[in-house]
Design a protein around this motif. Structure first.
Motif, PDB file in Angstrom:
ATOM      1  N   GLN A 102      23.687  16.011 -51.356  1.00 17.93           N
ATOM      2  CA  GLN A 102      22.945  14.802 -51.698  1.00 17.93           C
ATOM      3  C   GLN A 102      21.484  15.014 -51.320  1.00 17.93           C
ATOM      4  OE1 GLN A 102      24.725  11.172 -50.212  1.00 17.93           O
ATOM      5  NE2 GLN A 102      26.735  12.157 -50.037  1.00 17.93           N
ATOM      6  N   GLU A 103      20.627  14.715 -52.249  1.00 20.62           N
ATOM      7  CA  GLU A 103      19.198  14.998 -52.020  1.00 20.62           C
ATOM      8  C   GLU A 103      18.357  13.862 -52.577  1.00 20.62           C
ATOM      9  OE1 GLU A 103      17.520  19.070 -52.681  1.00 20.62           O
ATOM     10  OE2 GLU A 103      16.338  18.046 -54.223  1.00 20.62           O
ATOM     11  N   VAL A 104      17.293  13.529 -51.845  1.00 17.60           N
ATOM     12  CA  VAL A 104      16.348  12.530 -52.305  1.00 17.60           C
ATOM     13  C   VAL A 104      14.949  13.119 -52.217  1.00 17.60           C
ATOM     14  CG1 VAL A 104      16.049  11.494 -50.025  1.00 17.60           C
ATOM     15  CG2 VAL A 104      15.576  10.137 -52.053  1.00 17.60           C
ATOM     16  N   GLU A 105      14.113  12.801 -53.176  1.00 15.36           N
ATOM     17  CA  GLU A 105      12.737  13.305 -53.207  1.00 15.36           C
ATOM     18  C   GLU A 105      11.789  12.214 -52.710  1.00 15.36           C
ATOM     19  OE1 GLU A 105      11.763  14.749 -57.081  1.00 15.36           O
ATOM     20  OE2 GLU A 105      12.960  16.577 -56.845  1.00 15.36           O
ATOM     21  N   ILE A 106      10.885  12.622 -51.805  1.00 14.81           N
ATOM     22  CA  ILE A 106       9.926  11.685 -51.218  1.00 14.81           C
ATOM     23  C   ILE A 106       8.531  12.295 -51.286  1.00 14.81           C
ATOM     24  CG2 ILE A 106       9.216  10.516 -49.087  1.00 14.81           C
ATOM     25  CD1 ILE A 106      12.095  10.317 -48.282  1.00 14.81           C
ATOM     26  N   HIS A 107       7.556  11.510 -51.637  1.00 14.07           N
ATOM     27  CA  HIS A 107       6.165  11.966 -51.710  1.00 14.07           C
ATOM     28  C   HIS A 107       5.501  11.792 -50.345  1.00 14.07           C
ATOM     29  CE1 HIS A 107       5.721  12.359 -56.193  1.00 14.07           C
ATOM     30  NE2 HIS A 107       6.834  11.650 -56.125  1.00 14.07           N
ATOM     31  N   GLU A 108       5.471  12.842 -49.556  1.00 20.83           N
ATOM     32  CA  GLU A 108       4.849  12.795 -48.226  1.00 20.83           C
ATOM     33  C   GLU A 108       4.300  14.167 -47.856  1.00 20.83           C
ATOM     34  OE1 GLU A 108       4.241  10.184 -46.668  1.00 20.83           O
ATOM     35  OE2 GLU A 108       5.698   8.691 -47.366  1.00 20.83           O
ATOM     36  N   SER A 109       3.411  14.160 -46.859  1.00 23.49           N
ATOM     37  CA  SER A 109       2.874  15.405 -46.309  1.00 23.49           C
ATOM     38  C   SER A 109       3.918  16.047 -45.408  1.00 23.49           C
ATOM     39  CB  SER A 109       1.602  15.120 -45.509  1.00 23.49           C
ATOM     40  OG  SER A 109       1.289  16.171 -44.632  1.00 23.49           O
ATOM     41  N   PRO A 110       4.200  17.346 -45.560  1.00 21.51           N
ATOM     42  CA  PRO A 110       5.246  18.000 -44.751  1.00 21.51           C
ATOM     43  C   PRO A 110       4.989  17.918 -43.248  1.00 21.51           C
ATOM     44  CG  PRO A 110       4.630  19.393 -46.594  1.00 21.51           C
ATOM     45  CD  PRO A 110       3.637  18.268 -46.557  1.00 21.51           C
ATOM     46  N   GLN A 111       3.746  18.177 -42.818  1.00 24.10           N
ATOM     47  CA  GLN A 111       3.449  18.202 -41.392  1.00 24.10           C
ATOM     48  C   GLN A 111       3.667  16.821 -40.755  1.00 24.10           C
ATOM     49  OE1 GLN A 111       1.479  19.576 -43.747  1.00 24.10           O
ATOM     50  NE2 GLN A 111       1.987  21.713 -43.254  1.00 24.10           N
ATOM     51  N   LEU A 112       3.108  15.786 -41.372  1.00 21.43           N
ATOM     52  CA  LEU A 112       3.222  14.445 -40.820  1.00 21.43           C
ATOM     53  C   LEU A 112       4.658  13.931 -40.903  1.00 21.43           C
ATOM     54  CD1 LEU A 112       1.448  12.213 -39.585  1.00 21.43           C
ATOM     55  CD2 LEU A 112       1.317  11.194 -41.859  1.00 21.43           C
ATOM     56  N   PHE A 113       5.311  14.171 -42.020  1.00 19.10           N
ATOM     57  CA  PHE A 113       6.671  13.674 -42.191  1.00 19.10           C
ATOM     58  C   PHE A 113       7.638  14.395 -41.247  1.00 19.10           C
ATOM     59  CE2 PHE A 113      10.685  12.918 -44.522  1.00 19.10           C
ATOM     60  CZ  PHE A 113      10.597  11.544 -44.643  1.00 19.10           C
ATOM     61  N   GLY A 114       7.343  15.649 -40.939  1.00 15.25           N
ATOM     62  CA  GLY A 114       8.178  16.382 -39.992  1.00 15.25           C
ATOM     63  C   GLY A 114       8.136  15.747 -38.611  1.00 15.25           C
ATOM     64  N   ILE A 115       6.949  15.323 -38.175  1.00 20.11           N
ATOM     65  CA  ILE A 115       6.827  14.649 -36.883  1.00 20.11           C
ATOM     66  C   ILE A 115       7.553  13.303 -36.930  1.00 20.11           C
ATOM     67  CG2 ILE A 115       5.218  13.668 -35.213  1.00 20.11           C
ATOM     68  CD1 ILE A 115       3.148  15.691 -36.183  1.00 20.11           C
ATOM     69  N   PHE A 116       7.405  12.619 -38.044  1.00 20.00           N
ATOM     70  CA  PHE A 116       8.075  11.338 -38.220  1.00 20.00           C
ATOM     71  C   PHE A 116       9.595  11.489 -38.111  1.00 20.00           C
ATOM     72  CE2 PHE A 116       9.523   7.881 -41.213  1.00 20.00           C
ATOM     73  CZ  PHE A 116       9.201   6.820 -40.372  1.00 20.00           C
ATOM     74  N   LEU A 117      10.125  12.527 -38.713  1.00 21.61           N
ATOM     75  CA  LEU A 117      11.569  12.779 -38.634  1.00 21.61           C
ATOM     76  C   LEU A 117      12.002  13.125 -37.218  1.00 21.61           C
ATOM     77  CD1 LEU A 117      12.302  14.788 -41.920  1.00 21.61           C
ATOM     78  CD2 LEU A 117      12.931  12.421 -41.392  1.00 21.61           C
ATOM     79  N   ARG A 118      11.157  13.839 -36.477  1.00 28.29           N
ATOM     80  CA  ARG A 118      11.484  14.164 -35.082  1.00 28.29           C
ATOM     81  C   ARG A 118      11.658  12.885 -34.274  1.00 28.29           C
ATOM     82  NH1 ARG A 118       7.101  18.316 -32.920  1.00 28.29           N
ATOM     83  NH2 ARG A 118       8.323  18.021 -31.007  1.00 28.29           N
ATOM     84  N   ILE A 119      10.787  11.899 -34.519  1.00 28.97           N
ATOM     85  CA  ILE A 119      10.887  10.626 -33.804  1.00 28.97           C
ATOM     86  C   ILE A 119      12.151   9.879 -34.224  1.00 28.97           C
ATOM     87  CG2 ILE A 119       9.799   8.377 -33.478  1.00 28.97           C
ATOM     88  CD1 ILE A 119       7.104   9.743 -33.756  1.00 28.97           C
TER      89      ILE A 119
END
Length: 319
Positions: A62-79
């Motif tokens: 299952q996959e979803v596509e999101i328009h975001e910056s990889p660096q910033l979104f990676g930190i967001f996912l860590r939180i």
């Protein structure tokens, strides 16, 4: 079926992923835990609400596509994937209100709500990520607003904002005030005592979200100078003649008064008044009575000055 751990160049790591997010247009792949997304973001909860709520098993197809910056979104996912559940019951403030003057002002005066504590940079010690630099943190707040994060995630962001206060007090003050984080703004005001208000540029002042935000800082600076001067003026080395040295008492009092006058003219909002008066200590080394009197007076002055409000939410009601 247990999925292999997922790592990413941004530092994000999920030990047991069951869902895939693909960023557009970079094509960066993040393998995540769906429950962490839905429990930390109302937007993700709504997005996946029409899907199977079962978080068990391997759903990496299952996959979803999101328009975001990889660096910033990676930190967001860590939180989002961090263990933040325990934070919701721990305050971001420390109960040290009794170290400041009582009766002249209370925390509810400025913001209209009772807060018997004043803020500090102390934050709950969980499995939080390392300190997030302020420029990145600002963008994470925008991302958190975009994805409507839940209260525990908001507290993580607030804790990082608090911990940025010593290095970025002006930026934290202006931003915290603009988004309604009163305790964070109050904490930041305590770190804005060393720079006179007239030293700020028009560009810096224009960053403030309101005239009140500026005015409260002006009042804090003025009030601290006034109160510190008053406390210094009334502090005697031999109050009511208590344990006054019979041989050197008058001379010692003159030296004390002279030093008080000199120090009073130099008082600023962040002045350590007790330390200024402590410069006299060496003058009385030859007399135990005078030296003891000096020690007592300095200790009392230090105690009284420690009670003078250092934050905007502790100013008197009349101001």
């Amino acid at each position: 079926m247990t999925s292999a751990p997922s790592s990413n160049a941004t530092g994000f790591h999920c030990p047991n992923p069951n869902f895939t997010i693909k960023l557009v247009p970079s094509g960066e792949i993040f393998r995540v835990r769906k429950y962490r997304l839905t429990s930390g973001s109302n937007v993700f909860a709504d997005m996946f609400g029409v899907c199977d709520d079962n978080d068990d098993g391997d759903g990496l197809e299952q996959e979803v596509e999101i328009h975001e910056s990889p660096q910033l979104f990676g930190i967001f996912l860590r939180i989002l994937h961090d263990d933040v559940e325990g934070i919701k019951d721990e305050p971001l403030v420390e109960d040290i209100a009794d170290t400041e003057e009582q009766g002249e002002g209370s925390p509810e005066d400025v913001f209209g709500e009772a807060r018997p504590t004043i803020p500090t940079t102390k934050v709950p010690e969980r499995n939080l990520p390392p300190l997030i630099p302020y420029p990145i943190l600002r963008r994470l707040f925008d991302l958190g607003d975009k994805y409507d994060v839940t209260p525990p995630i908001s507290k993580v962001l607030e804790s990082h904002l608090l911990r940025n206060t010593p290095d970025h007090p002006w930026e934290v003050y202006t931003y915290a005030w603009s988004i309604g984080l009163q305790t964070v703004a109050a904490q930041a005001s305590a770190h804005l005592l060393s720079k006179p208000m007239h030293k700020y540029t028009m560009e810096e002042i224009s960053q403030l979200p309101s005239l009140e935000a500026y005015h409260r800082l002006v009042l804090l600076h003025a009030y601290r100078v006034q109160r510190l001067q008053e406390l210094l003026k009334t502090e005697e080395i031999f109050p009511h003649g208590y344990q006054k040295c019979l041989k050197h008492g008058d001379q010692t009092q003159q030296l004390w008064a002279s030093r008080k006058m000199h120090a009073s003219f130099a008082i600023k909002p962040d002045t350590d008044v007790a330390a200024e008066m402590a410069l006299l200590k060496g003058s009385f080394a030859a007399c135990k009575s005078c030296d003891a009197g000096c020690e007592r007076a300095i200790a009392m002055l230090k105690y009284k000055c420690s009670k003078v409000p250092r934050t905007i939410d502790r100013l008197p009601k009349s101001m």
